[in-house]
Design a protein around this motif. Sequence first.
Motif, PDB file in Angstrom:
ATOM      1  N   LEU A 135      -2.146  13.235 -23.644  1.00  6.16           N
ATOM      2  CA  LEU A 135      -2.111  13.396 -22.189  1.00  6.16           C
ATOM      3  C   LEU A 135      -2.469  12.090 -21.481  1.00  6.16           C
ATOM      4  N   GLY A 136      -3.444  11.364 -22.010  1.00  4.29           N
ATOM      5  CA  GLY A 136      -3.795  10.063 -21.437  1.00  4.29           C
ATOM      6  C   GLY A 136      -2.638   9.082 -21.539  1.00  4.29           C
ATOM      7  N   ILE A 137      -1.953   9.094 -22.670  1.00  4.43           N
ATOM      8  CA  ILE A 137      -0.793   8.213 -22.855  1.00  4.43           C
ATOM      9  C   ILE A 137       0.326   8.593 -21.896  1.00  4.43           C
ATOM     10  N   ILE A 138       0.589   9.907 -21.757  1.00  5.45           N
ATOM     11  CA  ILE A 138       1.608  10.373 -20.808  1.00  5.45           C
ATOM     12  C   ILE A 138       1.244   9.917 -19.398  1.00  5.45           C
ATOM     13  N   HIS A 139      -0.025  10.026 -19.068  1.00  2.00           N
ATOM     14  CA  HIS A 139      -0.489   9.620 -17.736  1.00  2.00           C
ATOM     15  C   HIS A 139      -0.201   8.137 -17.490  1.00  2.00           C
ATOM     16  N   LEU A 140      -0.493   7.324 -18.479  1.00  2.00           N
ATOM     17  CA  LEU A 140      -0.266   5.889 -18.328  1.00  2.00           C
ATOM     18  C   LEU A 140       1.228   5.557 -18.284  1.00  2.00           C
ATOM     19  N   ILE A 141       2.029   6.263 -19.090  1.00  2.00           N
ATOM     20  CA  ILE A 141       3.482   6.048 -19.076  1.00  2.00           C
ATOM     21  C   ILE A 141       4.077   6.473 -17.741  1.00  2.00           C
ATOM     22  N   ALA A 142       3.538   7.533 -17.161  1.00  2.00           N
ATOM     23  CA  ALA A 142       4.077   8.060 -15.903  1.00  2.00           C
ATOM     24  C   ALA A 142       3.742   7.188 -14.702  1.00  2.00           C
ATOM     25  N   THR A 143       2.745   6.331 -14.825  1.00  3.55           N
ATOM     26  CA  THR A 143       2.287   5.534 -13.682  1.00  3.55           C
ATOM     27  C   THR A 143       3.408   4.730 -13.029  1.00  3.55           C
ATOM     28  N   PRO A 144       4.208   3.951 -13.760  1.00  5.70           N
ATOM     29  CA  PRO A 144       5.265   3.184 -13.080  1.00  5.70           C
ATOM     30  C   PRO A 144       6.310   4.085 -12.416  1.00  5.70           C
ATOM     31  N   PHE A 145       6.585   5.241 -13.022  1.00  4.16           N
ATOM     32  CA  PHE A 145       7.548   6.165 -12.414  1.00  4.16           C
ATOM     33  C   PHE A 145       7.005   6.717 -11.096  1.00  4.16           C
ATOM     34  N   LEU A 146       5.716   7.067 -11.097  1.00  8.98           N
ATOM     35  CA  LEU A 146       5.084   7.575  -9.890  1.00  8.98           C
ATOM     36  C   LEU A 146       5.052   6.505  -8.806  1.00  8.98           C
ATOM     37  N   ILE A 147       4.727   5.296  -9.183  1.00 10.99           N
ATOM     38  CA  ILE A 147       4.655   4.204  -8.214  1.00 10.99           C
ATOM     39  C   ILE A 147       6.051   3.911  -7.647  1.00 10.99           C
ATOM     40  N   GLY A 148       7.063   3.898  -8.508  1.00 11.45           N
ATOM     41  CA  GLY A 148       8.438   3.679  -8.037  1.00 11.45           C
ATOM     42  C   GLY A 148       8.885   4.758  -7.073  1.00 11.45           C
ATOM     43  N   TRP A 149       8.610   6.000  -7.422  1.00 11.08           N
ATOM     44  CA  TRP A 149       8.980   7.117  -6.546  1.00 11.08           C
ATOM     45  C   TRP A 149       8.232   7.011  -5.217  1.00 11.08           C
ATOM     46  N   SER A 150       6.934   6.725  -5.288  1.00 10.72           N
ATOM     47  CA  SER A 150       6.130   6.626  -4.072  1.00 10.72           C
ATOM     48  C   SER A 150       6.600   5.503  -3.164  1.00 10.72           C
ATOM     49  N   SER A 151       6.954   4.384  -3.761  1.00 15.40           N
ATOM     50  CA  SER A 151       7.383   3.251  -2.933  1.00 15.40           C
ATOM     51  C   SER A 151       8.692   3.557  -2.214  1.00 15.40           C
ATOM     52  N   ARG A 152       9.535   4.413  -2.780  1.00 18.74           N
ATOM     53  CA  ARG A 152      10.774   4.824  -2.098  1.00 18.74           C
ATOM     54  C   ARG A 152      10.506   5.850  -1.001  1.00 18.74           C
ATOM     55  N   GLN A 153       9.437   6.630  -1.151  1.00 19.08           N
ATOM     56  CA  GLN A 153       9.128   7.685  -0.184  1.00 19.08           C
ATOM     57  C   GLN A 153       8.346   7.173   1.025  1.00 19.08           C
ATOM     58  N   LEU A 154       7.511   6.195   0.802  1.00 13.98           N
ATOM     59  CA  LEU A 154       6.635   5.699   1.873  1.00 13.98           C
ATOM     60  C   LEU A 154       7.319   4.570   2.631  1.00 13.98           C
ATOM     61  N   ARG A 155       7.370   4.692   3.937  1.00 15.67           N
ATOM     62  CA  ARG A 155       8.020   3.687   4.785  1.00 15.67           C
ATOM     63  C   ARG A 155       7.079   3.235   5.900  1.00 15.67           C
ATOM     64  N   SER A 156       5.893   2.822   5.555  1.00 19.49           N
ATOM     65  CA  SER A 156       4.970   2.420   6.609  1.00 19.49           C
ATOM     66  C   SER A 156       4.325   1.078   6.277  1.00 19.49           C
ATOM     67  N   ASP A 157       3.558   0.596   7.224  1.00 15.84           N
ATOM     68  CA  ASP A 157       2.843  -0.662   7.022  1.00 15.84           C
ATOM     69  C   ASP A 157       1.763  -0.534   5.950  1.00 15.84           C
ATOM     70  N   HIS A 158       1.299   0.677   5.753  1.00 19.42           N
ATOM     71  CA  HIS A 158       0.194   0.901   4.827  1.00 19.42           C
ATOM     72  C   HIS A 158       0.664   1.394   3.457  1.00 19.42           C
ATOM     73  N   ALA A 159       1.955   1.358   3.202  1.00 21.42           N
ATOM     74  CA  ALA A 159       2.485   1.853   1.933  1.00 21.42           C
ATOM     75  C   ALA A 159       1.904   1.101   0.742  1.00 21.42           C
ATOM     76  N   SER A 160       1.759  -0.202   0.850  1.00 21.65           N
ATOM     77  CA  SER A 160       1.231  -0.969  -0.285  1.00 21.65           C
ATOM     78  C   SER A 160      -0.208  -0.576  -0.603  1.00 21.65           C
ATOM     79  N   LEU A 161      -0.995  -0.250   0.419  1.00 21.41           N
ATOM     80  CA  LEU A 161      -2.365   0.193   0.198  1.00 21.41           C
ATOM     81  C   LEU A 161      -2.394   1.556  -0.492  1.00 21.41           C
ATOM     82  N   VAL A 162      -1.546   2.462  -0.037  1.00 17.54           N
ATOM     83  CA  VAL A 162      -1.470   3.795  -0.646  1.00 17.54           C
ATOM     84  C   VAL A 162      -1.014   3.683  -2.097  1.00 17.54           C
ATOM     85  N   ILE A 163      -0.019   2.868  -2.355  1.00 10.39           N
ATOM     86  CA  ILE A 163       0.499   2.705  -3.713  1.00 10.39           C
ATOM     87  C   ILE A 163      -0.554   2.063  -4.617  1.00 10.39           C
ATOM     88  N   ALA A 164      -1.294   1.099  -4.108  1.00  9.37           N
ATOM     89  CA  ALA A 164      -2.363   0.476  -4.901  1.00  9.37           C
ATOM     90  C   ALA A 164      -3.433   1.503  -5.269  1.00  9.37           C
TER      91      ALA A 164
END
Length: 142
Positions: free
Chosen positions: A12-41
Amino acid sequence: MTQATGILLILLGIIHLIATPFLIGWSSRQLRSDHASLVIAAMRLNHILVGILLLPLGVSTFWSGKAIEQSWALRLATMNAIILLCLPILLVTTMPLESLDAPLFRLAILVLIAACLVQLLALAGVWRSRQKESSSIPARRP
C-alpha cells in the motif's frame, strides 16, 4: 497471517508513492488558480509522507508477526491493528465518492481492506489460543 498484513501495508505504501505523480498531474489539470502550485505542493508532501509512513508500519507489523507469541509482538501487532482500523474509517468519512473512479485508488482501498481483515483475523486467532492456553493451565495452590 500478521506477516501478510505487513506485506500488504508495504504494498500500500508503494502504491501510494507510485500514485503521487498521477495525482499531481490530475490536480494540476483541475486547478486553475494563482494558488494551484501551493495546493499541489501540499498534496505532494502529504501523499509522499503517507506513503513513506506506511512502509515502517508494514515492516513493524511484519516483524511482530514473526514473533506473535511473545508479549511485545502481540502488543505491537494490536497497536498496529488499531492504527490500521482508523484508515478505512478516515477514507469513508473524508473522501468524495467520485475519487473512487481512479484505478490506483480502488486498488489501494482493496489492499487496505484486505490488510485490515487479515490483521483482525490473525489477532483474534492469537488471542483465542492464548485464552485457551491460560484456561487449560491448572491453578496453583499456595
